[in-house]
Design an enzyme around this catalytic site. Structure first.
Site, mmCIF file in Angstrom:
data_model
loop_
_atom_site.group_PDB
_atom_site.id
_atom_site.type_symbol
_atom_site.label_atom_id
_atom_site.label_comp_id
_atom_site.label_asym_id
_atom_site.label_seq_id
_atom_site.Cartn_x
_atom_site.Cartn_y
_atom_site.Cartn_z
ATOM 1 N N LYS A 113 -0.902 -25.353 21.841
ATOM 2 C CA LYS A 113 -1.168 -23.765 21.630
ATOM 3 C C LYS A 113 -0.066 -23.311 20.981
ATOM 4 O O LYS A 113 -0.241 -22.411 20.029
ATOM 5 C CB LYS A 113 -1.346 -23.127 23.000
ATOM 6 C CG LYS A 113 -2.657 -23.703 23.486
ATOM 7 C CD LYS A 113 -2.970 -23.375 24.928
ATOM 8 C CE LYS A 113 -4.340 -24.127 25.676
ATOM 9 N NZ LYS A 113 -4.695 -24.085 26.999
ATOM 10 N N GLN B 293 -1.910 -21.691 32.610
ATOM 11 C CA GLN B 293 -2.505 -22.962 32.352
ATOM 12 C C GLN B 293 -2.808 -23.386 33.348
ATOM 13 O O GLN B 293 -2.097 -23.617 34.638
ATOM 14 C CB GLN B 293 -1.512 -23.995 31.562
ATOM 15 C CG GLN B 293 -2.031 -25.378 31.325
ATOM 16 C CD GLN B 293 -3.035 -25.169 30.012
ATOM 17 O OE1 GLN B 293 -3.048 -24.435 29.198
ATOM 18 N NE2 GLN B 293 -4.183 -25.963 30.340
ATOM 19 N N ASP C 196 -8.053 -16.217 28.049
ATOM 20 C CA ASP C 196 -8.783 -17.300 28.266
ATOM 21 C C ASP C 196 -10.168 -16.824 28.767
ATOM 22 O O ASP C 196 -11.139 -17.655 28.758
ATOM 23 C CB ASP C 196 -8.114 -18.009 29.427
ATOM 24 C CG ASP C 196 -7.577 -19.243 29.166
ATOM 25 O OD1 ASP C 196 -7.925 -19.777 28.199
ATOM 26 O OD2 ASP C 196 -6.775 -19.686 29.932
#
Ligand code: NAP
Length: 291
Positions: free
Chosen positions: A52, A96, A119
């Site tokens: 990322k 994450q 997200d």
């Protein structure tokens, strides 16, 4: 049969985002800034987060990686999240997953400011998605929507069978395919481990989206001629055929299913590369919705 090249589409999207960043810069505006929080040292999570950060560099985004030790308490992580919520220099961020067992993931997700929830996991984002309102879509389903769109795969009136109902893939995918939009407007069947006679459903599907995590689960006798098959599964298995000693397998028995399909995604190189592209699209949206 046409192979859906997720690697190429993802690269095209990153190029488009780079151009938009150049336009923002030329207009004297701030470049998008994505942050990622990584708790602990899980190997797969480190790889995802590194990819990322690398993608941010490629498109000209600013990025910040917040590394916290595995021993971080829930309270400490919540404090970090509030700090990121308050930091006006950061447009969007992700925490994450998975988190260490002693931290309640849902509590963390709900503490992320919905404006920065790139997200798309916050209940507000999920609710807006279900209502077909503008919001951040979860990365993997958003990536699949992009693949269907960019390959001009017709979806209206089709029967779509989604296999798997996780919060990050299967459930949102079923919502997106049923929405009144394009891609969308499908009649959707959502299957899971309690589904009886799965094959009866898959044999009627014009589009199958499978997100199970069971290598080569979908076989040719479960698929009708001309179906579109989207394989989300990624399982790392030991292999004597590769230098690294392992290979990645999807949920579809590719060699026997592919000849029956009109379109199919390979593993690797199908859905996988799209996830990061979606995250960056969401971060750009975070910036553009402020401008
Ligand atoms: P998950 O949370 O483990 O969910 C799996 C789903 O499969 C569950 O809903 C489960 O049903 C269902 N299931 C299990 N056995 C079944 C069976 N025999 N028949 C029908 N349904 C069955 O998995 P996930 O997080 O969605 O991930 C699925 C796969 O996608 C994994 O391989 C993962 O690595 C991969 N993935 C890839 C990407 C990417 O490409 N970027 C992103 C995310 C995930 P129940 O709900 O009844 O238990």
């Amino acid at each position: 049969m046409q192979l859906i090249d997720g690697k190429k589409i993802s690269s095209d999207i990153l190029d488009e985002i780079s151009l938009e960043v150049k336009v923002l810069k030329a207009a004297g505006k701030k470049v998008p800034h994505l942050a990622a929080v990584l708790v602990g040292d899980d190997g797969a999570s480190q790889t995802y987060v590194a990819a990322k950060v690398k993608a941010c560099e490629r498109v000209g985004f600013e990025s910040t990686l917040v590394r916290l030790p595995r021993s971080t308490s829930e309270k400490e992580l919540l404090e970090k999240v509030s700090e990121l919520n308050a930091n006006s220099n950061i447009d969007g961020y992700i925490v994450q997953m998975p988190l260490p067992k002693h931290i309640n993931e849902q509590k963390i997700i709900e503490s992320i400011s919905p404006e920065k929830d790139v997200d798309g996991f916050h209940p507000q984002s999920v609710g807006k998605m279900a209502l077909n309102l503008p919001t951040y879509l979860p990365a993997t389903p958003y990536g699949i929507i992009q693949l269907l769109k960019r390959y001009n795969i017709p979806t209206e009136g089709k029967h779509c069978v989604v296999i798997g109902r996780s919060n990050i893939v299967g459930s949102p995918m079923s919502v997106l395919m049923a929405r009144n939009s394009n891609p969308g407007n499908c009649t959707v069947t959502l299957c899971h481990s309690k589904t009886i006679n799965l094959k009866e459903h898959t044999l009627q599907a014009d589009i199958i989206i499978i997100a199970l995590g069971r290598p080569e689960f979908l076989t040719a006798n479960m698929v009708k001629e001309g179906a579109v098959v989207i394989d989300v599964g990624i399982t790392r298995v030991v292999s004597t055929q590769t230098k690294s000693g392992f290979k990645l397998l999807g949920d579809v028995k590719f060699d026997e299913v592919a000849p029956k399909c009109s379109f199919i995604t390979p593993v690797p190189g199908g859905v996988g590369p799209m996830t990061i592209a979606s995250l960056l699209m969401n971060t750009l949206l975070a910036v553009n919705s402020k401008n």
